[in-house]
Design a protein around this motif. Sequence first.
Motif, PDB file in Angstrom:
ATOM      1  N   PRO A 180       0.846  -1.409   0.082  1.00 18.61           N
ATOM      2  CA  PRO A 180       0.056  -0.018   0.043  1.00 18.61           C
ATOM      3  C   PRO A 180       0.916   1.197  -0.066  1.00 18.61           C
ATOM      4  N   ARG A 181       0.559   2.042  -0.815  1.00 18.20           N
ATOM      5  CA  ARG A 181       1.319   3.381  -1.009  1.00 18.20           C
ATOM      6  C   ARG A 181       0.277   4.621  -0.790  1.00 18.20           C
ATOM      7  N   PRO A 182      -0.119   5.028   0.362  1.00 15.68           N
ATOM      8  CA  PRO A 182      -1.189   5.807   0.553  1.00 15.68           C
ATOM      9  C   PRO A 182      -0.703   7.499   0.284  1.00 15.68           C
ATOM     10  N   TRP A 183       0.353   7.645   0.184  1.00 20.09           N
ATOM     11  CA  TRP A 183       0.819   8.879  -0.161  1.00 20.09           C
ATOM     12  C   TRP A 183       0.548   9.209  -1.571  1.00 20.09           C
ATOM     13  N   ARG A 184       0.265   8.072  -2.430  1.00 20.11           N
ATOM     14  CA  ARG A 184      -0.106   8.537  -3.918  1.00 20.11           C
ATOM     15  C   ARG A 184      -1.595   8.954  -4.048  1.00 20.11           C
ATOM     16  N   LEU A 185      -2.168   9.272  -3.121  1.00 20.31           N
ATOM     17  CA  LEU A 185      -3.566   9.778  -2.852  1.00 20.31           C
ATOM     18  C   LEU A 185      -3.383  11.275  -2.871  1.00 20.31           C
ATOM     19  N   LEU A 186      -2.175  11.715  -2.624  1.00 21.09           N
ATOM     20  CA  LEU A 186      -2.197  13.401  -2.609  1.00 21.09           C
ATOM     21  C   LEU A 186      -1.119  13.884  -3.744  1.00 21.09           C
ATOM     22  N   PRO A 187      -1.228  14.755  -4.309  1.00 23.03           N
ATOM     23  CA  PRO A 187      -0.663  15.386  -5.413  1.00 23.03           C
ATOM     24  C   PRO A 187       0.858  15.706  -5.086  1.00 23.03           C
ATOM     25  N   THR A 188       1.836  15.334  -6.133  1.00 27.53           N
ATOM     26  CA  THR A 188       3.300  15.692  -6.016  1.00 27.53           C
ATOM     27  C   THR A 188       3.491  16.683  -7.055  1.00 27.53           C
ATOM     28  N   PRO A 189       4.729  17.362  -7.029  1.00 28.03           N
ATOM     29  CA  PRO A 189       5.214  18.178  -8.066  1.00 28.03           C
ATOM     30  C   PRO A 189       5.556  17.407  -9.398  1.00 28.03           C
ATOM     31  N   VAL A 190       5.843  16.336  -9.311  1.00 27.46           N
ATOM     32  CA  VAL A 190       6.576  15.329 -10.411  1.00 27.46           C
ATOM     33  C   VAL A 190       5.404  14.521 -10.953  1.00 27.46           C
ATOM     34  N   THR A 246       2.066  14.568 -10.278  1.00 29.63           N
ATOM     35  CA  THR A 246       0.752  15.052 -10.774  1.00 29.63           C
ATOM     36  C   THR A 246       0.918  16.670 -10.628  1.00 29.63           C
ATOM     37  N   PRO A 247       1.716  17.261 -11.503  1.00 26.19           N
ATOM     38  CA  PRO A 247       1.974  18.604 -11.422  1.00 26.19           C
ATOM     39  C   PRO A 247       0.789  19.532 -11.926  1.00 26.19           C
ATOM     40  N   PHE A 248      -0.111  19.230 -12.269  1.00 26.58           N
ATOM     41  CA  PHE A 248      -1.329  20.102 -12.502  1.00 26.58           C
ATOM     42  C   PHE A 248      -2.107  20.214 -11.276  1.00 26.58           C
ATOM     43  N   ALA A 249      -2.413  19.093 -10.525  1.00 23.62           N
ATOM     44  CA  ALA A 249      -3.130  19.072  -9.373  1.00 23.62           C
ATOM     45  C   ALA A 249      -2.210  19.683  -8.142  1.00 23.62           C
ATOM     46  N   PHE A 250      -0.839  19.629  -8.094  1.00 23.08           N
ATOM     47  CA  PHE A 250      -0.056  20.191  -7.278  1.00 23.08           C
ATOM     48  C   PHE A 250      -0.078  21.524  -7.011  1.00 23.08           C
ATOM     49  N   PHE A 251       0.215  22.123  -8.257  1.00 19.35           N
ATOM     50  CA  PHE A 251       0.365  23.656  -8.348  1.00 19.35           C
ATOM     51  C   PHE A 251      -0.873  24.244  -8.462  1.00 19.35           C
ATOM     52  N   ARG A 283      -4.100   8.948 -13.922  1.00 20.90           N
ATOM     53  CA  ARG A 283      -4.831   8.002 -15.028  1.00 20.90           C
ATOM     54  C   ARG A 283      -4.612   8.784 -16.421  1.00 20.90           C
ATOM     55  N   ILE A 284      -4.970   9.887 -16.669  1.00 16.99           N
ATOM     56  CA  ILE A 284      -5.105  10.548 -17.972  1.00 16.99           C
ATOM     57  C   ILE A 284      -4.040  11.719 -18.041  1.00 16.99           C
ATOM     58  N   GLY A 285      -3.546  12.139 -17.235  1.00 12.85           N
ATOM     59  CA  GLY A 285      -2.302  13.050 -17.595  1.00 12.85           C
ATOM     60  C   GLY A 285      -3.003  14.522 -17.107  1.00 12.85           C
ATOM     61  N   GLY A 286      -1.954  15.469 -17.067  1.00 14.19           N
ATOM     62  CA  GLY A 286      -2.335  16.738 -16.328  1.00 14.19           C
ATOM     63  C   GLY A 286      -3.170  17.607 -17.341  1.00 14.19           C
ATOM     64  N   TRP A 287      -2.825  17.739 -18.603  1.00 11.44           N
ATOM     65  CA  TRP A 287      -3.385  18.403 -19.452  1.00 11.44           C
ATOM     66  C   TRP A 287      -5.064  18.069 -19.747  1.00 11.44           C
ATOM     67  N   ARG A 288      -5.034  16.876 -19.700  1.00 19.08           N
ATOM     68  CA  ARG A 288      -6.408  16.374 -20.012  1.00 19.08           C
ATOM     69  C   ARG A 288      -7.207  16.418 -18.715  1.00 19.08           C
ATOM     70  N   THR A 289      -6.766  16.266 -17.598  1.00 14.99           N
ATOM     71  CA  THR A 289      -7.238  16.426 -16.339  1.00 14.99           C
ATOM     72  C   THR A 289      -7.792  18.131 -16.340  1.00 14.99           C
ATOM     73  N   ALA A 290      -6.828  18.902 -16.755  1.00 11.73           N
ATOM     74  CA  ALA A 290      -7.478  20.177 -16.561  1.00 11.73           C
ATOM     75  C   ALA A 290      -8.465  20.509 -17.642  1.00 11.73           C
ATOM     76  N   GLY A 291      -8.513  19.784 -18.911  1.00 13.91           N
ATOM     77  CA  GLY A 291      -9.487  20.247 -19.635  1.00 13.91           C
ATOM     78  C   GLY A 291     -10.932  19.667 -19.116  1.00 13.91           C
ATOM     79  N   VAL A 292     -11.019  18.418 -18.435  1.00 15.94           N
ATOM     80  CA  VAL A 292     -11.971  17.960 -17.708  1.00 15.94           C
ATOM     81  C   VAL A 292     -12.607  18.826 -16.836  1.00 15.94           C
TER      82      VAL A 292
END
Length: 279
Positions: free
Chosen positions: A59-69, A71-76, A147-156
Motif C-alpha cells: 500500500p502506498r497511501p501517499w499516492r492519494l495526494l498530489p506531488t510536483p513530479v 501530478t504537477p497540475f493538481a499540485f500547483f 490516469r489521464i495526465g495533467g493537460w487532460r485533467t485540466a480539460g475535464v
Amino acid sequence: MDAAETVETAGPVLDGIPRQPGTTPGRAAAEAADAGACAEETEARAGRTSSPHRRLPFPRPWRLLPTPVGTPFAFFYATVLVMTSLVAEYADPALVHALHQGSSTDVAHLVRTPVPVLLTSALWVAGGVGSLYALAFLLVLTALERRIGGWRTAGVFLLGHVLATLATEVPVGFAVLAGHLPGSSLHRLDYGISFGVAASAGALAGLLPPWLRWPLLLGFGGMLVDDLIAFTDPMTNWGHLLSLAIGVATWPVVREWRRPSGGAGELHARQRGRHRPAQ
C-alpha cells in the motif's frame, strides 16, 4: 563392443534395467539442470520470484495526494488555492469582497469579460481549504491526473466548470429580461472550484473498477441531491448535479485517454520484442 558404441554415464548403472535407445542418464540430468537454470534466470529478469511478499501489492497511501513530479497540475493548482485561501482568511474583508466580486461569474461579468472571470473564479475555494470540496479536489484530481495526465485533467475540470456555469447563469439573464427576477440577480456572487471538482469526480468514476465506481457516484451524487433538497442555493446545487453528469458523459473519451499501467502486460510485450527472431 566397439568404442563408438560405448555410452558414458554420470554414475553407476544397475544391471537388469534397460536404457532407452538414444538417451543417456547423464545427458538428461544435465539438460534438466540447464532448463531449471534458464527458468530461474527468466523469472529473475521478469521480477517474478516465488516469494509471496513480491506478489502482494504494497500500500502506498501517499499516492492519494498530489506531488510536483507525479501530478504537477493538481499540485500547483492546489498550491494556488492555498495561497488564495490564505488571502481570503487574513486579508482585509473589504479587499476580499472586492476580489471575489471581480472574479464572480455572474451574468454582468459574463457579458462583458467572459474568459477572465471564468478563469479567475476557479482560483477561489468557497469555504476555504477546510471545506469538503477542497478535500475532494486533492483526492479526485490527483487520482484522475495519475490516469489521464495533467493537460487532460485540466480539460475535464474546465469543461465542467465552464459548461455548468453557463448553464446556470444564462437562464438567470433570460429570467431578468423576462421580468421574473430582479436586476440584482445579474450581480449574484458566484465563484469557486465545486463545478470542476464534480465534473472530475464523474470522469474519474468511469476509470475505476465497479466496486469503487458505483459507491463514488452514489455517495457524491447523494450528497448533491441532499443539498438540492435543502434548497439553500438551488441554482448552484443544480450546477453541481449537471457538472457530475458532464463528467459521466466524458467516460468514452477518458477511457481512451487512460495511461498504460506499465504492469505485466507491458513487461511481456518487451520480452516478446527482446526474444523475437530476426527477420
